[in-house]
Design an enzyme around this catalytic site. Structure first.
Site, PDB file in Angstrom:
ATOM      1  N   VAL A 193       0.823  -1.211   0.000  1.00 41.01           N
ATOM      2  CA  VAL A 193       0.000   0.000   0.000  1.00 41.01           C
ATOM      3  C   VAL A 193       0.855   1.259   0.000  1.00 41.01           C
ATOM      4  O   VAL A 193       0.682   2.157  -0.828  1.00 41.01           O
ATOM      5  CB  VAL A 193      -0.956  -0.003   1.214  1.00 41.01           C
ATOM      6  CG1 VAL A 193      -1.745   1.295   1.268  1.00 41.01           C
ATOM      7  CG2 VAL A 193      -1.897  -1.192   1.148  1.00 41.01           C
ATOM      8  N   ILE A 194       1.802   1.339   0.942  1.00 41.31           N
ATOM      9  CA  ILE A 194       2.620   2.550   1.069  1.00 41.31           C
ATOM     10  C   ILE A 194       3.472   2.749  -0.172  1.00 41.31           C
ATOM     11  O   ILE A 194       3.582   3.858  -0.711  1.00 41.31           O
ATOM     12  CB  ILE A 194       3.504   2.475   2.328  1.00 41.31           C
ATOM     13  CG1 ILE A 194       2.627   2.464   3.592  1.00 41.31           C
ATOM     14  CG2 ILE A 194       4.474   3.654   2.386  1.00 41.31           C
ATOM     15  CD1 ILE A 194       3.375   2.171   4.867  1.00 41.31           C
ATOM     16  N   GLU A 213      10.260  -5.166  -5.642  1.00 39.47           N
ATOM     17  CA  GLU A 213       9.442  -6.058  -4.819  1.00 39.47           C
ATOM     18  C   GLU A 213      10.091  -7.439  -4.759  1.00 39.47           C
ATOM     19  O   GLU A 213      10.433  -8.008  -5.792  1.00 39.47           O
ATOM     20  CB  GLU A 213       8.035  -6.162  -5.405  1.00 39.47           C
ATOM     21  CG  GLU A 213       7.152  -7.227  -4.791  1.00 39.47           C
ATOM     22  CD  GLU A 213       6.966  -7.043  -3.291  1.00 39.47           C
ATOM     23  OE1 GLU A 213       7.301  -7.989  -2.551  1.00 39.47           O
ATOM     24  OE2 GLU A 213       6.502  -5.966  -2.865  1.00 39.47           O
ATOM     25  N   VAL A 247      17.222  -7.576  -2.679  1.00 38.87           N
ATOM     26  CA  VAL A 247      17.956  -6.339  -2.421  1.00 38.87           C
ATOM     27  C   VAL A 247      19.262  -6.644  -1.714  1.00 38.87           C
ATOM     28  O   VAL A 247      19.305  -7.425  -0.758  1.00 38.87           O
ATOM     29  CB  VAL A 247      17.102  -5.368  -1.573  1.00 38.87           C
ATOM     30  CG1 VAL A 247      17.905  -4.125  -1.207  1.00 38.87           C
ATOM     31  CG2 VAL A 247      15.842  -4.986  -2.332  1.00 38.87           C
ATOM     32  N   ASP A 322      -2.923  -2.126  15.650  1.00 41.16           N
ATOM     33  CA  ASP A 322      -1.701  -2.664  15.049  1.00 41.16           C
ATOM     34  C   ASP A 322      -0.843  -3.444  16.029  1.00 41.16           C
ATOM     35  O   ASP A 322       0.009  -4.237  15.622  1.00 41.16           O
ATOM     36  CB  ASP A 322      -0.839  -1.515  14.487  1.00 41.16           C
ATOM     37  CG  ASP A 322      -1.397  -0.942  13.200  1.00 41.16           C
ATOM     38  OD1 ASP A 322      -2.501  -1.345  12.791  1.00 41.16           O
ATOM     39  OD2 ASP A 322      -0.728  -0.073  12.605  1.00 41.16           O
ATOM     40  N   ALA A 330      -6.465   1.000   9.963  1.00 38.32           N
ATOM     41  CA  ALA A 330      -7.042   1.950  10.911  1.00 38.32           C
ATOM     42  C   ALA A 330      -8.476   1.583  11.262  1.00 38.32           C
ATOM     43  O   ALA A 330      -8.881   1.652  12.436  1.00 38.32           O
ATOM     44  CB  ALA A 330      -6.981   3.364  10.328  1.00 38.32           C
ATOM     45  N   HIS A 454     -28.925   5.637 -11.916  1.00 37.95           N
ATOM     46  CA  HIS A 454     -28.353   5.695 -13.266  1.00 37.95           C
ATOM     47  C   HIS A 454     -28.205   7.157 -13.697  1.00 37.95           C
ATOM     48  O   HIS A 454     -29.138   7.950 -13.541  1.00 37.95           O
ATOM     49  CB  HIS A 454     -29.262   4.971 -14.263  1.00 37.95           C
ATOM     50  CG  HIS A 454     -28.772   5.073 -15.678  1.00 37.95           C
ATOM     51  ND1 HIS A 454     -27.701   4.347 -16.144  1.00 37.95           N
ATOM     52  CD2 HIS A 454     -29.186   5.847 -16.721  1.00 37.95           C
ATOM     53  CE1 HIS A 454     -27.486   4.662 -17.408  1.00 37.95           C
ATOM     54  NE2 HIS A 454     -28.374   5.573 -17.790  1.00 37.95           N
TER      55      HIS A 454
END
Length: 475
Positions: A193-194, A213, A247, A322, A330, A454
């Site tokens: 997402v980020i 990625e 990486v 979290d 959230a 519509h």
């Protein structure tokens, strides 16, 4: 002498401040502790979401989308603008104003609901008679006693091993939201997402953006058909996404950052960039909580261990958001916050993890709820699928944005909706109809038979539901 409360909430992010407000509404005497500071050193409740997450990122996405439309799409509507420029400082300033408005709104709600707010870091001291002692460390020191404790301390950005965030060249989501100029070259590690949202912001403003990625598939948690459609759109926009990379060494230089990596073919490559944004997930924030003082149980990730009702191993102590299991969203934290407050009052708080919506606010937006087609196949569930493209939707054509589709998945026997997946305009808003439908165990036919305005984008959801049984009205 400590101040006594019925409920002490540690953390004023989405889970914490919502829990505090609902508990106060239910008649509890409530205190809420939060250490976030604004630029002037004052309180900034709202947690990661309000300060360096959901709210500021959406402000930048909106600004950058306006810029993109002015540069590339206004002419289609007969609007001539001449040369369009972006004042990045003003854009970031607007973002900061939006954040502060949300901070101030939470403080207003605390006052309105007679919640006592303490600005500082909250940590356990010891178990006390009938509850717990909590230390507040900040500009002013306080000790509170709470009969019940709600821990809502959120999460922190995960850094690459050996490469800490300096928020100058190597950025977390915090630094990514504060860049004062458009980088010529920007590298992001992580296409979640980020990564996608921040990559989209700076690409629209002119940066050359590459996303690295590690996984071999794009958006593995998303329905595969929807993910492929989104990837085509991002490729067309010029957002370069490399999958299956490993990486290697990351070096900061006078000019920026150098990232060594091995691509999916096994080739050793390197990218030089002005800035590097690392978005490889988040870790629960239990640092400084002093959990050991009261024997609060944590798992191997540092998350607080809770049961299905968000109860910890300690009597009268709860944890939400979290910092516990489940998706780091959230709105999931908010639902848990409300549920915990109601459970403390002897009510039956409700959180259905199967109907929590997910949204990525890129363009096109990506949103989904329920199970994906690949999950249904893996679980051996007999299902029916129906899709409808926005290309055939009249409102989407009028908007000038026909990218994407709506996809329905329903039980092959009962027709109950099992999952809805959308990529396209306003997906973040359209998904709510699916969430409501699934909460009430609706069938695809139920959606197909409901009258939709519509022209509207929601007609695409009706058409996708119709397509489950190979029908169409083709508005």
């Amino acid at each position: 002498m400590s101040q006594a409360f019925d409920v002490v909430v540690i953390g004023a992010g989405p889970g914490g401040y919502i829990a505090a407000i609902r508990a106060a509404q239910l008649g509890f005497k409530v205190a809420c502790i939060d250490e976030w500071k604004n630029a002037a050193g004052g309180p900034a409740p709202g947690g990661t979401c309000t300060n360096v997450g959901c709210i500021p990122s959406k402000a930048l996405l909106q600004s950058s989308e306006h810029f993109e439309h002015a540069n590339h799409h206004f002419a289609d509507h007969g609007i001539s603008t001449g040369k369009v420029t972006m004042d990045v400082a003003k854009m970031v300033g607007r973002k900061d104003t939006v954040v502060k408005q949300n901070n101030d709104g939470i403080l207003y709600l605390f006052k309105k609901n007679k919640i006592t707010f303490f600005h500082g870091r909250g940590s356990f001291v010891k178990a006390a008679e009938g509850g717990y002692e909590v230390q507040v460390t900040g500009a002013k020191e306080d000790v509170l006693t709470g009969k019940q404790i709600v821990i809502a301390t959120g999460s922190n950005a995960r850094a690459l091993p050996g490469t800490p965030f300096d928020e100058v060249n190597v950025l977390s989501n915090d630094g990514a939201l504060k860049m004062g100029a458009v980088p010529k070259k920007l590298v992001l590690i992580g296409s979640g997402v980020i990564g996608l949202e921040m990559g989209s912001v700076w690409r629209r403003l002119g940066a050359d953006v590459t996303i690295l990625e590690g996984l071999p598939t794009f958006l593995g948690a998303v329905d595969e058909q929807i993910a492929k459609e989104a990837k085509k759109a991002f490729d067309k926009q010029g957002l370069k996404i490399e999958l299956g990379v490993t990486v290697g060494e990351i070096k900061t230089t006078k000019k920026g950052v150098s990232v060594a990596y091995t691509n999916a073919k096994g080739e050793a490559l390197a990218l030089d960039a002005d800035k590097l944004i690392v978005s490889i997930g988040r870790v629960p924030n239990t640092i400084g909580l002093n959990a050991e003082a009261v024997g609060l149980a944590l798992d191997e990730r540092g998350a607080i261990m809770v049961d299905a009702e968000c109860k910890t191993n300690l009597p009268g102590a709860w944890a939400v958001g979290d910092v516990v299991r489940g998706p780091m969203l959230a709105h999931k934290a908010e639902e848990e916050g409300v549920a915990v407050a109601e459970r403390m009052a002897g009510q039956h708080g409700h959180v259905n993890f199967n109907t929590i919506p997910w949204v990525i606010y890129t363009s096109p937006e990506i949103a989904w709820v329920g199970r994906t087609e690949q999950q249904l196949k893996a679980d051996g569930v007999a299902y029916k699928a129906g899709t409808f493209p926005f290309l055939a939707n009249g409102r989407a054509r009028a908007l000038g944005d026909t990218t994407g589709m709506v996809k329905f998945l329903a039980d092959a026997t009962t027709d109950e909706i099992l999952g809805v997946h959308i990529v396209g305009p306003m997906a973040s808003e359209l998904i709510s109809e699916a969430v409501v439908a699934m909460e009430f165990k609706a069938s695809a036919e139920d959606i197909a038979r409901i009258c939709h305005a519509h022209p509207s984008l929601s007609e695409a959801t009706k058409e996708a539901a119709l397509a489950v049984d190979k029908r169409t009205l083709n508005f």
